[in-house]
Scaffold this active site. Structure first.
Site, PDB file in Angstrom:
ATOM      1  N   GLU A 183      81.913 104.156  57.050  1.00  0.00           N
ATOM      2  CA  GLU A 183      82.809 105.205  57.953  1.00  0.00           C
ATOM      3  C   GLU A 183      82.042 106.387  58.174  1.00  0.00           C
ATOM      4  O   GLU A 183      81.675 107.140  57.083  1.00  0.00           O
ATOM      5  CB  GLU A 183      84.274 105.470  57.526  1.00  0.00           C
ATOM      6  CG  GLU A 183      84.995 106.179  58.311  1.00  0.00           C
ATOM      7  CD  GLU A 183      86.492 106.369  58.257  1.00  0.00           C
ATOM      8  OE1 GLU A 183      87.167 107.126  58.666  1.00  0.00           O
ATOM      9  OE2 GLU A 183      86.921 105.513  57.131  1.00  0.00           O
ATOM     10  N   GLU A 307      96.118 111.311  58.021  1.00  0.00           N
ATOM     11  CA  GLU A 307      95.702 110.302  58.713  1.00  0.00           C
ATOM     12  C   GLU A 307      96.313 108.869  58.324  1.00  0.00           C
ATOM     13  O   GLU A 307      95.507 107.989  58.336  1.00  0.00           O
ATOM     14  CB  GLU A 307      94.328 110.178  58.955  1.00  0.00           C
ATOM     15  CG  GLU A 307      93.646 111.461  59.350  1.00  0.00           C
ATOM     16  CD  GLU A 307      92.166 111.368  59.383  1.00  0.00           C
ATOM     17  OE1 GLU A 307      91.549 111.633  60.534  1.00  0.00           O
ATOM     18  OE2 GLU A 307      91.443 110.917  58.459  1.00  0.00           O
ATOM     19  N   ARG A 340      91.915 115.940  47.942  1.00  0.00           N
ATOM     20  CA  ARG A 340      91.617 116.570  48.907  1.00  0.00           C
ATOM     21  C   ARG A 340      92.704 117.216  49.844  1.00  0.00           C
ATOM     22  O   ARG A 340      93.908 116.816  50.057  1.00  0.00           O
ATOM     23  CB  ARG A 340      91.049 115.364  50.018  1.00  0.00           C
ATOM     24  CG  ARG A 340      89.729 114.803  49.613  1.00  0.00           C
ATOM     25  CD  ARG A 340      89.493 113.848  50.426  1.00  0.00           C
ATOM     26  NE  ARG A 340      88.464 114.233  51.513  1.00  0.00           N
ATOM     27  CZ  ARG A 340      88.548 113.990  52.691  1.00  0.00           C
ATOM     28  NH1 ARG A 340      89.720 113.287  53.187  1.00  0.00           N
ATOM     29  NH2 ARG A 340      87.624 114.339  53.636  1.00  0.00           N
ATOM     30  N   ASP A 381      87.550 120.008  61.244  1.00  0.00           N
ATOM     31  CA  ASP A 381      87.102 118.823  60.739  1.00  0.00           C
ATOM     32  C   ASP A 381      85.578 118.716  60.848  1.00  0.00           C
ATOM     33  O   ASP A 381      85.099 117.862  61.740  1.00  0.00           O
ATOM     34  CB  ASP A 381      87.733 117.350  61.333  1.00  0.00           C
ATOM     35  CG  ASP A 381      87.378 116.257  60.938  1.00  0.00           C
ATOM     36  OD1 ASP A 381      86.881 116.213  59.797  1.00  0.00           O
ATOM     37  OD2 ASP A 381      87.667 115.114  61.406  1.00  0.00           O
ATOM     38  N   GLU A 409      78.512 113.172  61.551  1.00  0.00           N
ATOM     39  CA  GLU A 409      79.753 112.853  62.451  1.00  0.00           C
ATOM     40  C   GLU A 409      79.879 113.272  63.877  1.00  0.00           C
ATOM     41  O   GLU A 409      80.128 112.851  64.939  1.00  0.00           O
ATOM     42  CB  GLU A 409      80.885 112.893  61.502  1.00  0.00           C
ATOM     43  CG  GLU A 409      82.236 112.002  62.488  1.00  0.00           C
ATOM     44  CD  GLU A 409      83.648 112.406  61.498  1.00  0.00           C
ATOM     45  OE1 GLU A 409      84.472 112.019  62.086  1.00  0.00           O
ATOM     46  OE2 GLU A 409      83.369 112.659  60.494  1.00  0.00           O
ATOM     47  N   HIS A 533      85.680 119.929  68.866  1.00  0.00           N
ATOM     48  CA  HIS A 533      86.143 118.852  69.224  1.00  0.00           C
ATOM     49  C   HIS A 533      86.446 118.489  70.593  1.00  0.00           C
ATOM     50  O   HIS A 533      87.321 117.770  70.933  1.00  0.00           O
ATOM     51  CB  HIS A 533      87.730 118.893  68.499  1.00  0.00           C
ATOM     52  CG  HIS A 533      87.989 117.936  67.452  1.00  0.00           C
ATOM     53  ND1 HIS A 533      87.887 116.435  67.906  1.00  0.00           N
ATOM     54  CD2 HIS A 533      88.310 117.920  66.100  1.00  0.00           C
ATOM     55  CE1 HIS A 533      88.060 115.684  66.863  1.00  0.00           C
ATOM     56  NE2 HIS A 533      88.332 116.255  65.671  1.00  0.00           N
TER      57      HIS A 533
END
Length: 713
Positions: A183, A307, A340, A381, A409, A533
């Protein structure tokens, strides 16, 4: 006949030359451990000074790894391998601990301040070099440090260097899945060939361990935080144990991401409620099972109630209930739990950036002492730029570990050059003002009882490990900053270039300059002025600031930029979401005031009118255009700089980087054109005079689809 024979001979010579060129072509596999020959004088000097390597005392696997690395490195640098001796004569490198220090040196060599992992490099007697440490792993770190010193132009004469890591846990987090997908991984399949484990151990695992030990990394989480329950079954524990056996001599402890609902999913309990005695008992026995197979197992990393992942809140329990249950299970074995703080769920409709602080701050002081809360560097993020996470320093009674992302990412995947050392350094040097001025994130982390830094790995099965040659630098920089969070990102870049590409001073200067400018270029052409984002949803590839129709508000890029006819930016001041209140008062005041907010965070904290004039003299709209244009231009400059190094970088890697820079420039233009087309349509503003218009209408950019983007589950 003679001519035919001559032609055949020439053909064979050409073929042999071609084969040799292919065999010895640089492909990136050696990373920063290339050990290429030094210049003539330095090579002769090293050969004379390092004819032997010796390590009195028991030859443990770790000590043997140190000796083997010294032989390998000196062989490459000096052109001749030293012998391994039992005792050191003249012209030798001697690895010593307090109990193996030669009698005549006792009282002359200090081990003070080295702790368990530190080392000292010292020239003695004019003919020998000591690597001194309190432990075998310190000797291994010192051996790598000595080789780094030599690779970057250092000499043995007059050497006296002492170093110790300033954080206890320096960890990689692999987001690798059992089926070998990764991922947010852009370097091929998982490095772990799970199907062949535990019976086949690829030599690459040892080279992985060498590379990590060379930069002081001492822990690795083998599997994705979006964990599978099966990872905790006997079959998979055996696979993890096989890897642990390979990594152990290099000082690397194995950790596992644990799925919170594992006992229920595996059919052992009727619930996963952390207060249920049967559930607690299952975890205690599971910990016993793991430690029987992996005696130095580090512990569990957990992503819970984020999530869609299961967690204690599913049963009306708190994060502390869940974390402390697992902490009790691993405590008898000396293990820890990394819990986390990335909680991304529908808990705060006003601002996603507030969620972690809102959930975790009230729990300060309630976590067990073998729990550390793992906090991302920013409140959203891993964006190209975010302000520091407000949780740093806000939980004085709880250990906090920082989490960075090494894999890119949100920064163009592997084809965009984005050296992340400046991003890490920017965060670590930020003054949180928690408890007064001067409390940088680095200082806070170093003072934690369970001090640590975690990085989401960018490693895969690609021959060059990270998918691109320059992405190796992000792995390297993470390790060096985990060792010393107050180190210089530029110094780290310079040393990486010297070991990876060339010791030529001009090459080092030019490539380091490219690297140091690269992250800011990405910010400019992707998310300038505090925007965030804007990436395509799901895969996070390419621009998509127009997306506004997904089920949850915070899934939409439009949620983050709030652009409308009047202006742009997310108001996080007291007149908006008031996320500003989560920071210490001096920092909140800095960010909350339009006159003092750093320009790079303007639109993160403020909604600003398009026609407002900024200190630059440009309007907000003109400044936005300026940043997008500046980002594209910076990539063009990087391409020209790299092109000017042709012939001074090996051909294979030069070509690879050239190709990727061409992709980056094309995609930087795409980002710039798509975003300006969209923001022009929203604002109703024309582009400033002389500005190149987008190559296509907005509808063209909106129609682009990327269903098979890499790294997307």
């Amino acid at each position: 006949m003679a001519n035919r024979t001559l032609r055949s001979l020439v053909f064979l010579l050409v073929m042999a030359w071609g084969l040799s060129a292919r065999v010895f072509a640089e492909d990136g596999y050696d990373l920063w451990l290339r050990y290429k020959p030094l210049e003539d004088a330095a090579r002769a000097e090293l050969h004379k000074a390092a004819q032997q390597v010796a390590a009195p005392g028991e030859r443990t696997p770790t000590l043997q790894a140190a000796l083997d690395e010294l032989v390998r490195g000196i062989d490459g640098l000096a052109g001749q391998a030293p012998t391994i001796a039992e005792s050191a004569e003249s012209g030798a490198i001697l690895l010593v601990k307090p109990d193996t220090l030669p009698e005549h040196l006792k009282g002359k060599v200090s081990f003070d301040g080295l702790g368990g992992d530190g080392y000292r490099l010292l020239s003695v007697d004019g003919e020998r070099t000591l690597i001194a440490a309190n432990s075998d792993i310190g000797l291994l770190y010192g051996s790598f440090a000595l080789l780094r010193h030599l690779q970057t132009g250092g000499r043995l004469e007059g050497l006296d260097v002492s170093e110790a890591p300033r954080l206890q846990r320096r960890m990689l987090n692999h987001w690798d899945n059992p089926d070998r997908t990764v991922e947010r991984g852009y370097a091929g399949q998982s490095i772990w060939d799970w199907w062949k484990l535990p019976d086949h151990l690829d030599a690459r695992y040892t080279d992985y361990a060498r590379a990590n030990a060379s930069i002081g990394i001492n822990g690795t989480v083998l599997n994705n935080v979006n964990a599978k329950a099966e990872m905790l079954t006997a079959r998979w524990i055996a696979k993890a144990a096989a890897l642990a056996n390979v990594l152990r001599p290099y000082g690397i402890r194995v950790y596992l991401s644990a799925r919170f609902s594992a006992p229920f999913e595996l059919g052992a309990t009727e619930t996963a409620d952390p207060l249920d005695p049967a559930v607690r008992n299952w975890w205690a026995k599971k910990a016993d099972e793991i430690y029987a197979a992996i005696p130095d197992f580090g512990g569990f990393l957990v992503k819970a109630n984020s999530e869609g992942q299961p967690g204690p809140q599913d049963y009306g329990r708190s994060h502390t209930d869940g974390a402390n249950m697992l902490a009790a299970a691993v405590r008898p074995h000396g293990g820890i739990v990394l819990w986390r703080a990335f909680v991304y769920s529908e808990t705060d409709a006003s601002d996603r950036a507030k969620q972690a602080y809102a959930e975790f701050k009230p729990l300060d002081g309630r976590f067990a002492d073998n729990v550390t809360v793992q906090v991302k560097n920013g409140p959203i993020d891993f964006q190209p730029r975010e302000p520091i996470h407000p949780l740093f320093g806000a939980m004085p009674e709880t250990s906090v570990t920082a989490e960075f992302q090494i894999t890119k990412e949100y920064l163009g995947f592997v084809t965009h050059l984005a050296y992340l050392g400046p991003l890490y350094e920017e965060v670590l040097k930020t003054d949180t003002f928690r408890g007064g001025a001067g409390q940088t994130a680095a200082k806070l982390l170093m003072a934690e009882p369970l001090s640590g830094l975690a990085g989401v790995a960018n490693i895969g099965s690609d021959r060059n490990w990270s998918g691109s040659h320059f992405d190796q630098a992000n792995w390297y920089a993470f390790g060096r900053l985990a060792w010393d969070p107050e180190a210089s990102a530029e110094d780290i870049a310079r040393e990486w270039v010297a070991m990876t590409f060339s010791r030529d001073r001009e090459v080092i200067a030019k490539v380091t300059g490219m690297m140091m400018a690269s992250r800011e270029a990405v910010v400019d052409y992707m998310t300038p002025m505090g925007l965030a984002h804007l990436m395509g949803t799901g895969h996070h590839y390419g621009p998509a600031p127009w997306v506004d129709d997904l089920a949850r508000p915070e899934w939409n890029p439009a949620y983050y930029h709030r652009a409308d006819a009047g202006g742009i930016g997310f108001d996080r001041t007291a007149t908006g979401s008031d996320a500003i209140a989560q920071y210490a008062a001096p920092l909140a005041g800095l960010y909350g005031d339009r006159q003092t907010v750093p320009p790079e965070f303007l639109l993160w904290f403020h909604h600003v009118g398009w026609d407002e004039t900024l200190p630059s003299g440009r309007t907000v709209w003109a400044e936005l255009v300026h940043h997008y244009d500046r980002g594209v231009a910076a990539v063009g400059t990087m391409r020209r700089t790299w092109a000017g190094l042709e012939g001074r970088i090996d051909p294979a890697r030069f070509r690879d980087v050239s190709d990727f820079l061409a992709i980056q420039e094309k995609e930087a233009i795409w980002w710039r054109d798509a975003c300006l087309a969209y923001f022009a349509s929203v604002s109703g503003r024309a582009l400033p005079p002389g500005t190149r218009p987008p190559a296509h209408p907005l509808s063209w950019y909106q129609a682009q689809q990327f269903p098979y983007a890499p790294g997307h589950p």
